[in-house]
Design a protein around this motif. Structure first.
Motif, PDB file in Angstrom:
ATOM      1  N   MET A   1       0.842  -1.194   0.000  1.00  0.00           N
ATOM      2  CA  MET A   1       0.000   0.000   0.000  1.00  0.00           C
ATOM      3  C   MET A   1       0.882   1.251   0.000  1.00  0.00           C
ATOM      4  O   MET A   1       1.862   1.317   0.733  1.00  0.00           O
ATOM      5  N   LYS A   2       0.526   2.237  -0.823  1.00  0.00           N
ATOM      6  CA  LYS A   2       1.222   3.515  -0.826  1.00  0.00           C
ATOM      7  C   LYS A   2       0.564   4.444   0.194  1.00  0.00           C
ATOM      8  O   LYS A   2      -0.610   4.789   0.058  1.00  0.00           O
ATOM      9  N   ILE A   3       1.329   4.820   1.222  1.00  0.00           N
ATOM     10  CA  ILE A   3       0.796   5.628   2.312  1.00  0.00           C
ATOM     11  C   ILE A   3       1.554   6.943   2.402  1.00  0.00           C
ATOM     12  O   ILE A   3       2.790   6.962   2.413  1.00  0.00           O
ATOM     13  N   GLY A   4       0.818   8.043   2.464  1.00  0.00           N
ATOM     14  CA  GLY A   4       1.413   9.359   2.693  1.00  0.00           C
ATOM     15  C   GLY A   4       1.131   9.802   4.108  1.00  0.00           C
ATOM     16  O   GLY A   4      -0.016   9.746   4.569  1.00  0.00           O
ATOM     17  N   ILE A   5       2.164  10.212   4.835  1.00  0.00           N
ATOM     18  CA  ILE A   5       2.017  10.726   6.198  1.00  0.00           C
ATOM     19  C   ILE A   5       2.167  12.237   6.125  1.00  0.00           C
ATOM     20  O   ILE A   5       3.257  12.746   5.821  1.00  0.00           O
ATOM     21  N   ILE A   6       1.093  12.963   6.365  1.00  0.00           N
ATOM     22  CA  ILE A   6       1.147  14.423   6.306  1.00  0.00           C
ATOM     23  C   ILE A   6       1.487  14.956   7.695  1.00  0.00           C
ATOM     24  O   ILE A   6       0.700  14.865   8.633  1.00  0.00           O
ATOM     25  N   GLY A   7       2.701  15.488   7.819  1.00  0.00           N
ATOM     26  CA  GLY A   7       3.173  16.013   9.094  1.00  0.00           C
ATOM     27  C   GLY A   7       4.382  15.243   9.587  1.00  0.00           C
ATOM     28  O   GLY A   7       4.341  14.012   9.675  1.00  0.00           O
ATOM     29  N   GLY A   8       5.441  15.967   9.924  1.00  0.00           N
ATOM     30  CA  GLY A   8       6.668  15.332  10.394  1.00  0.00           C
ATOM     31  C   GLY A   8       6.933  15.561  11.859  1.00  0.00           C
ATOM     32  O   GLY A   8       8.094  15.643  12.285  1.00  0.00           O
ATOM     33  N   GLY A   9       5.864  15.643  12.660  1.00  0.00           N
ATOM     34  CA  GLY A   9       6.025  15.763  14.104  1.00  0.00           C
ATOM     35  C   GLY A   9       6.196  14.398  14.738  1.00  0.00           C
ATOM     36  O   GLY A   9       6.490  13.407  14.070  1.00  0.00           O
ATOM     37  N   SER A  10       5.978  14.327  16.046  1.00  0.00           N
ATOM     38  CA  SER A  10       6.197  13.073  16.773  1.00  0.00           C
ATOM     39  C   SER A  10       5.279  11.959  16.270  1.00  0.00           C
ATOM     40  O   SER A  10       5.731  10.836  16.022  1.00  0.00           O
ATOM     41  N   VAL A  11       3.992  12.251  16.089  1.00  0.00           N
ATOM     42  CA  VAL A  11       3.054  11.227  15.631  1.00  0.00           C
ATOM     43  C   VAL A  11       3.343  10.844  14.183  1.00  0.00           C
ATOM     44  O   VAL A  11       3.312   9.668  13.812  1.00  0.00           O
ATOM     45  N   GLY A  12       3.656  11.831  13.350  1.00  0.00           N
ATOM     46  CA  GLY A  12       3.963  11.547  11.958  1.00  0.00           C
ATOM     47  C   GLY A  12       5.176  10.645  11.802  1.00  0.00           C
ATOM     48  O   GLY A  12       5.154   9.679  11.035  1.00  0.00           O
ATOM     49  N   LEU A  13       6.237  10.935  12.541  1.00  0.00           N
ATOM     50  CA  LEU A  13       7.447  10.121  12.459  1.00  0.00           C
ATOM     51  C   LEU A  13       7.222   8.730  13.041  1.00  0.00           C
ATOM     52  O   LEU A  13       7.741   7.733  12.515  1.00  0.00           O
ATOM     53  N   LEU A  14       6.439   8.655  14.117  1.00  0.00           N
ATOM     54  CA  LEU A  14       6.137   7.356  14.722  1.00  0.00           C
ATOM     55  C   LEU A  14       5.383   6.477  13.726  1.00  0.00           C
ATOM     56  O   LEU A  14       5.731   5.299  13.518  1.00  0.00           O
ATOM     57  N   CYS A  15       4.344   7.033  13.101  1.00  0.00           N
ATOM     58  CA  CYS A  15       3.572   6.281  12.106  1.00  0.00           C
ATOM     59  C   CYS A  15       4.439   5.921  10.906  1.00  0.00           C
ATOM     60  O   CYS A  15       4.340   4.810  10.365  1.00  0.00           O
ATOM     61  N   ALA A  16       5.284   6.849  10.491  1.00  0.00           N
ATOM     62  CA  ALA A  16       6.132   6.599   9.323  1.00  0.00           C
ATOM     63  C   ALA A  16       7.061   5.421   9.576  1.00  0.00           C
ATOM     64  O   ALA A  16       7.248   4.568   8.692  1.00  0.00           O
ATOM     65  N   TYR A  17       7.650   5.363  10.764  1.00  0.00           N
ATOM     66  CA  TYR A  17       8.573   4.258  11.053  1.00  0.00           C
ATOM     67  C   TYR A  17       7.850   2.912  10.991  1.00  0.00           C
ATOM     68  O   TYR A  17       8.258   2.011  10.245  1.00  0.00           O
ATOM     69  N   TYR A  18       6.787   2.758  11.758  1.00  0.00           N
ATOM     70  CA  TYR A  18       6.130   1.451  11.849  1.00  0.00           C
ATOM     71  C   TYR A  18       5.434   1.058  10.548  1.00  0.00           C
ATOM     72  O   TYR A  18       5.496  -0.109  10.134  1.00  0.00           O
TER      73      TYR A  18
ATOM     74  N   SER B   1       6.215   1.964   7.533  1.00  0.00           N
ATOM     75  CA  SER B   1       7.178   1.714   6.456  1.00  0.00           C
ATOM     76  C   SER B   1       7.783   0.320   6.531  1.00  0.00           C
ATOM     77  O   SER B   1       8.417  -0.127   5.562  1.00  0.00           O
ATOM     78  N   LEU B   2       7.589  -0.385   7.641  1.00  0.00           N
ATOM     79  CA  LEU B   2       8.097  -1.754   7.742  1.00  0.00           C
ATOM     80  C   LEU B   2       7.357  -2.702   6.800  1.00  0.00           C
ATOM     81  O   LEU B   2       7.868  -3.771   6.450  1.00  0.00           O
ATOM     82  N   HIS B   3       6.127  -2.307   6.404  1.00  0.00           N
ATOM     83  CA  HIS B   3       5.325  -3.182   5.538  1.00  0.00           C
ATOM     84  C   HIS B   3       4.699  -2.455   4.351  1.00  0.00           C
ATOM     85  O   HIS B   3       4.060  -3.101   3.516  1.00  0.00           O
ATOM     86  N   HIS B   4       4.854  -1.128   4.287  1.00  0.00           N
ATOM     87  CA  HIS B   4       4.214  -0.364   3.214  1.00  0.00           C
ATOM     88  C   HIS B   4       5.204   0.630   2.615  1.00  0.00           C
ATOM     89  O   HIS B   4       6.262   0.898   3.182  1.00  0.00           O
ATOM     90  N   GLU B   5       4.826   1.171   1.473  1.00  0.00           N
ATOM     91  CA  GLU B   5       5.625   2.207   0.816  1.00  0.00           C
ATOM     92  C   GLU B   5       5.176   3.565   1.350  1.00  0.00           C
ATOM     93  O   GLU B   5       4.090   4.041   1.016  1.00  0.00           O
ATOM     94  N   VAL B   6       6.009   4.179   2.188  1.00  0.00           N
ATOM     95  CA  VAL B   6       5.609   5.366   2.938  1.00  0.00           C
ATOM     96  C   VAL B   6       6.368   6.602   2.462  1.00  0.00           C
ATOM     97  O   VAL B   6       7.580   6.555   2.229  1.00  0.00           O
ATOM     98  N   THR B   7       5.630   7.699   2.346  1.00  0.00           N
ATOM     99  CA  THR B   7       6.213   9.008   2.058  1.00  0.00           C
ATOM    100  C   THR B   7       5.747   9.990   3.130  1.00  0.00           C
ATOM    101  O   THR B   7       4.547  10.106   3.380  1.00  0.00           O
ATOM    102  N   VAL B   8       6.693  10.680   3.759  1.00  0.00           N
ATOM    103  CA  VAL B   8       6.357  11.704   4.745  1.00  0.00           C
ATOM    104  C   VAL B   8       6.269  13.043   4.026  1.00  0.00           C
ATOM    105  O   VAL B   8       7.221  13.463   3.359  1.00  0.00           O
ATOM    106  N   VAL B   9       5.140  13.706   4.143  1.00  0.00           N
ATOM    107  CA  VAL B   9       4.935  15.013   3.518  1.00  0.00           C
ATOM    108  C   VAL B   9       5.131  16.082   4.586  1.00  0.00           C
ATOM    109  O   VAL B   9       4.355  16.160   5.552  1.00  0.00           O
TER     110      VAL B   9
END
Length: 298
Positions: free
Chosen positions: A1-18, A20-28
């Motif tokens: 799944m292609k997932i975009g995380i909008i926001g690079g704060g604590s919650v955004g980075l936390l979601c991006a890490y976990y 991205s272990l199984h999905h294609e993640v882009t932090v916006v």
């Protein structure tokens, strides 16, 4: 799944890490510097004295097709995000914000996207543009908003991890109000009194005022089981007794707080239903005054 995380704060980075272990993640992100740092070095997570890393992409705009967008910016930053989301093609969007101020916006937001809302029960502190400290394991809980189909996000459950569970709830209203009542009781009072969460339980005067805030919020939200809700407030207060609430940290560091998303939502609902909310009005005005004072130059 292609997932975009909008926001690079604590919650955004936390979601991006976990994720991205199984999905294609882009932090916006808003800043080019943060996007460049994530693009070149990925995201780092600290937990239990150990460091972990995960590769993911980053950008400053939503310029590719995503299967899911996870919006993690703070409530008061949403007004700059909504126009961006209106210009992209139909997709699935999950909003993860403290408070419920965005609910009024979403009800009046006429778009073709499938909308989902949720809460974050993890403890997380951003250490840098690319690193986050996972300070407490909780869960991401989400629900479909209005006519959205929950089965579209079933893939999120296929890679559930014990340290980052993603849980579906059937009804978004009790999900969000359950978190809101905790935030309303703890965050503004700790920010106003400049105390850690646990002092609201150990100081009788603070506890008495917190109960008054709780009773007003319950009446506005029409909570059915007040005893259970009050026990949850006390439990969270006790479990995080040594923590400073996010609102207290925002006040100390001179940032805009989430008072509008939390107490502001309750006051708007109170006005709509002709209810008095004197204690909530006091808290709202007090935090707004603190916000103004922190921006003064002495």
């Amino acid at each position: 799944m292609k997932i975009g995380i909008i926001g690079g704060g604590s919650v955004g980075l936390l979601c991006a890490y976990y994720l991205s272990l199984h999905h294609e993640v882009t932090v916006v992100t808003r800043r080019k510097e943060q996007a460049a740092a994530i693009q070149s070095g990925g995201v780092r997570l600290y937990k239990g004295g150990k460091e972990f890393s995960a590769d993911c992409s980053a950008d400053t705009s939503i310029n590719i097709d995503f299967d899911l967008l996870v919006v993690t910016v703070k409530q008061h930053q949403l007004q700059s995000v909504f126009p961006l989301l209106e210009r992209i093609g139909k997709t699935n969007i999950l909003f993860l914000q403290n408070g419920m101020g965005h609910i009024h916006n979403l009800k009046d937001w006429h778009v073709e996207h499938s909308i989902y809302v949720g809460i974050v029960e993890h403890g997380a502190v951003r250490k840098s543009d690319t690193a986050v400290d996972h300070t407490g394991v909780g869960a991401i809980k989400w629900s479909a908003f209005d006519d959205a189909k929950p089965d579209r996000l079933n893939i999120l459950h296929q890679h559930n991890r014990s340290e980052f569970p993603i849980l579906y709830e059937r009804d978004w209203y009790p999900l969000l109000t359950g978190k809101l009542i905790v935030n309303a009781c703890i965050n503004p009072l700790t920010a106003l009194l400049q105390v850690k969460n646990g002092e609201l339980l150990t100081t009788p005067a603070y506890l008495a005022f917190m109960k008054l805030v709780f009773q007003e919020a319950c009446r506005i939200l029409r909570l059915e089981n007040e005893t259970e809700a009050w026990e949850r407030v006390r439990t969270v207060c006790g479990q995080t007794k040594d923590n400073r609430s996010s609102m207290l940290v925002d006040v100390i560091e001179g940032r805009q707080t989430e008072i509008d998303a939390i107490i502001g939502y309750l006051l708007k609902e109170a006005r709509l239903h002709g209810l008095d909310a004197v204690h909530l009005e006091f808290l709202y005005g007090s935090i707004k005054a603190l916000e103004r004072n922190t921006n003064k130059v002495f």
